[in-house]
Motif scaffolding. Structure first.
Motif, PDB file in Angstrom:
ATOM      1  N   THR A  92      -1.883   7.187  -8.556  1.00  0.00           N
ATOM      2  CA  THR A  92      -2.088   8.222  -7.529  1.00  0.00           C
ATOM      3  C   THR A  92      -1.032   9.307  -7.754  1.00  0.00           C
ATOM      4  O   THR A  92      -0.007   9.341  -7.070  1.00  0.00           O
ATOM      5  CB  THR A  92      -1.962   7.637  -6.103  1.00  0.00           C
ATOM      6  OG1 THR A  92      -2.762   6.452  -5.994  1.00  0.00           O
ATOM      7  CG2 THR A  92      -2.432   8.650  -5.051  1.00  0.00           C
TER       8      THR A  92
ATOM      9  N   HIS B  63      -6.470   9.662  -6.588  1.00  0.00           N
ATOM     10  CA  HIS B  63      -6.410   8.705  -7.688  1.00  0.00           C
ATOM     11  C   HIS B  63      -6.759   9.398  -8.993  1.00  0.00           C
ATOM     12  O   HIS B  63      -7.566  10.315  -9.018  1.00  0.00           O
ATOM     13  CB  HIS B  63      -7.396   7.559  -7.450  1.00  0.00           C
ATOM     14  CG  HIS B  63      -7.189   6.878  -6.131  1.00  0.00           C
ATOM     15  ND1 HIS B  63      -7.989   5.862  -5.671  1.00  0.00           N
ATOM     16  CD2 HIS B  63      -6.265   7.076  -5.159  1.00  0.00           C
ATOM     17  CE1 HIS B  63      -7.572   5.472  -4.483  1.00  0.00           C
ATOM     18  NE2 HIS B  63      -6.526   6.197  -4.149  1.00  0.00           N
TER      19      HIS B  63
ATOM     20  N   LYS C 116       0.769  -1.244   0.000  1.00  0.00           N
ATOM     21  CA  LYS C 116       0.000   0.000   0.000  1.00  0.00           C
ATOM     22  C   LYS C 116       0.811   1.312   0.000  1.00  0.00           C
ATOM     23  O   LYS C 116       0.332   2.324  -0.507  1.00  0.00           O
ATOM     24  CB  LYS C 116      -0.908  -0.037   1.248  1.00  0.00           C
ATOM     25  CG  LYS C 116      -1.866   1.113   1.389  1.00  0.00           C
ATOM     26  CD  LYS C 116      -3.170   0.861   0.667  1.00  0.00           C
ATOM     27  CE  LYS C 116      -4.113   2.049   0.784  1.00  0.00           C
ATOM     28  NZ  LYS C 116      -5.014   2.154  -0.341  1.00  0.00           N
TER      29      LYS C 116
ATOM     30  N   HIS D 184      -4.590   1.612  -9.502  1.00  0.00           N
ATOM     31  CA  HIS D 184      -4.912   2.923 -10.083  1.00  0.00           C
ATOM     32  C   HIS D 184      -3.642   3.741  -9.971  1.00  0.00           C
ATOM     33  O   HIS D 184      -2.729   3.371  -9.236  1.00  0.00           O
ATOM     34  CB  HIS D 184      -6.046   3.621  -9.311  1.00  0.00           C
ATOM     35  CG  HIS D 184      -5.796   3.624  -7.837  1.00  0.00           C
ATOM     36  ND1 HIS D 184      -4.877   4.459  -7.240  1.00  0.00           N
ATOM     37  CD2 HIS D 184      -6.280   2.828  -6.859  1.00  0.00           C
ATOM     38  CE1 HIS D 184      -4.830   4.187  -5.957  1.00  0.00           C
ATOM     39  NE2 HIS D 184      -5.660   3.196  -5.689  1.00  0.00           N
TER      40      HIS D 184
ATOM     41  N   HIS E 202      -0.804  10.396  -2.230  1.00  0.00           N
ATOM     42  CA  HIS E 202      -1.821  11.251  -1.592  1.00  0.00           C
ATOM     43  C   HIS E 202      -1.159  12.429  -0.883  1.00  0.00           C
ATOM     44  O   HIS E 202      -1.733  13.502  -0.783  1.00  0.00           O
ATOM     45  CB  HIS E 202      -2.651  10.445  -0.589  1.00  0.00           C
ATOM     46  CG  HIS E 202      -3.702   9.585  -1.226  1.00  0.00           C
ATOM     47  ND1 HIS E 202      -4.846  10.106  -1.781  1.00  0.00           N
ATOM     48  CD2 HIS E 202      -3.777   8.246  -1.398  1.00  0.00           C
ATOM     49  CE1 HIS E 202      -5.586   9.121  -2.261  1.00  0.00           C
ATOM     50  NE2 HIS E 202      -4.959   7.974  -2.051  1.00  0.00           N
TER      51      HIS E 202
ATOM     52  N   ASP F 201       0.834   4.509  -2.559  1.00  0.00           N
ATOM     53  CA  ASP F 201      -0.416   5.270  -2.670  1.00  0.00           C
ATOM     54  C   ASP F 201      -0.422   6.410  -1.654  1.00  0.00           C
ATOM     55  O   ASP F 201      -0.783   7.545  -1.976  1.00  0.00           O
ATOM     56  CB  ASP F 201      -1.601   4.332  -2.426  1.00  0.00           C
ATOM     57  CG  ASP F 201      -2.937   5.052  -2.476  1.00  0.00           C
ATOM     58  OD1 ASP F 201      -3.225   5.648  -3.523  1.00  0.00           O
ATOM     59  OD2 ASP F 201      -3.670   5.030  -1.475  1.00  0.00           O
TER      60      ASP F 201
HETATM   61 ZN    ZN Z   1      -5.443   5.977  -2.455  1.00  0.00          ZN
END
Ligand code: ZN
Ligand code: ZN
Length: 411
Positions: A348, A355, A304, A346, A311, A307
């Motif tokens: 980011t 996203h 993870k 996706h 962000h 991502d």
């Molecule tokens: Zn995300």
């Protein structure tokens, strides 16, 4: 030779747009990634619209699509999947919500939406599960802690709706909002009433709980209320093994992804030390993936941290984490009998801090997979590969064909 098992690695939000601070390269282009590049060199590459061109995917809808479940048909909101991921066995029809433990000040205003990033709240959640009673409303409820300040709630009962507002004001210094039905529907009114009653009783339990007394003594913010959002009704998911004929496992520190896996019948492997963040124990995750492969046809691993850096808009942190991932993946490259698939769910982009619909890079490598001329794993190199540009829903059929498990269409 044909591979007989599939290792499916989703690098959450790893793809990006050109970043000025990296000389107009993406973090994936700028990062040193010898392992991912070797996988790309040995396999067939492409780019992928995980849902469809121009559609900005959530992690949940993207993962459903990648696993062969059309999100238009199966997706019913984040709440029920998050609840499943927190260990609540969600049956079709149950209503699920995402929750935060939060702090109210003496005037009843939200002082911290995450209760000072509280963690280890199981004792609070157990007290709420035992102490709150919604039976006068004909509702059975389930409340469980998630990672950190997170938790999940689920309702089982007749005549419950999902069109209700959240009590989360999304900012601090103001009181929580009242739960309201979004329209005049009786079922939505009942759910809103149940949520009000749940929070009222939960606050009574949290106010005097020793866990919070000890936090106050240490100068920490108490977890004295629950913010609730993301209402959704659990749908019916055909099991992964019935749908694809493969037994499978899921490894993910993110409750949402673990919940999706669990909802479709993948066995969940929890790895201590993994956090779903950039400080996660990647080596432990990789060991668990190797182990899981020895007893399964299919293993989904979600990583993870990239991502999160996207962000935050931090291109350098994203690049650094990508290099960490690359190093950690070394023991998984070139496993015999294994089709290794690497992609993102996706993009980011750091410039968007959210996203985007930019297609993601994809590689499939292993015995039986063709080898194209792509030698690097990034957004631009993979676009020149033999898979060209596909949609997320096409990926499982392609993988099933490569392990000779695809049904024949026609004579
Ligand atoms: Zn995300
Ligand atoms: Zn994601």
């Amino acid at each position: 030779m044909t591979a007989h098992r599939i290792l499916f690695i989703v690098l959450d939000g790893i793809s990006d747009r050109p970043c000025p601070e990296l000389g107009n390269r993406t973090p994936l282009q700028a990062a040193l990634t010898p392992v991912l590049d070797r996988i790309a060199r040995d396999g067939v590459c492409g780019i992928m619209d995980t849902i469809a061109p121009g559609i900005r995917p959530g992690s949940d809808t993207a993962h459903l699509s990648l696993l062969g479940y059309d999100p238009e048909k199966y997706y019913t909101g984040r709440g029920p999947l998050e609840a499943e991921g927190c260990g609540i066995r969600m049956e079709p029809g149950m209503i699920g919500f995402r929750c935060n433990y939060a702090t109210l000040d003496d005037q009843g205003r939200v002082a911290d939406r995450r209760a000072g990033r509280v963690h280890g709240t199981e004792t609070l959640s157990n007290a709420i599960q035992e102490g709150v009673d919604l039976s006068s409303l004909g509702i059975e409820f389930f409340f469980r802690s998630g990672a950190g300040h997170r938790a999940a709630l689920a309702f089982r009962g007749e005549g419950l709706g999902v069109a209700v507002t959240s009590n989360d004001p999304k900012k601090e210094g103001v009181p929580p909002l009242p739960f309201e039905p979004r329209d005049g529907d009786e079922a939505d009114r009942k759910t809103a009433q149940a949520l009000r009653e749940f929070v009222r009783q939960a606050e009574g339990i949290l106010r005097d709980h020793p866990f919070n007394a000890s936090r106050r003594e240490k100068g920490l913010l108490p977890a004295n209320t629950v913010l609730i959002r993301g209402a959704g009704r659990m749908g019916h998911f055909e099991s992964f093994s019935t749908k694809h004929g493969l037994s499978g496992k899921v490894i993910s520190a993110a409750a949402l992804i673990a919940g999706i896996g669990s909802a479709i019948g993948l066995t969940r492997v929890d790895v201590p030390g993994t956090t779903g963040s950039v400080n996660t124990d990647l080596a432990a995750k990789v060991r668990a993936a190797r182990e899981a492969l020895s007893t399964s046809d299919f293993v989904l691993v979600n990583i993870k941290g990239a991502d999160e850096a996207g962000h935050d808009g931090d291109a350098r942190a994203k690049m650094a984490f990508i290099e960490k991932i690359d190093l950690a993946l070394a023991p998984l490259a070139g496993l015999p009998g294994t089709l290794i698939v690497v992609c993102a769910d996706h993009s980011t982009p750091c410039s968007v801090k959210d996203h985007s619909a930019d297609p993601v890079p994809l590689v499939i490598s292993g015995e039986g997979a063709r080898v194209d001329r792509v030698t690097a794993f990034d957004e631009v190199s993979c676009a020149e590969g033999g898979l060209h540009r596909i949609r997320g829903l096409s990926l499982m059929p392609i993988l099933l064909d490569l392990v000779n498990r695809s049904p024949k269409f026609g004579a």
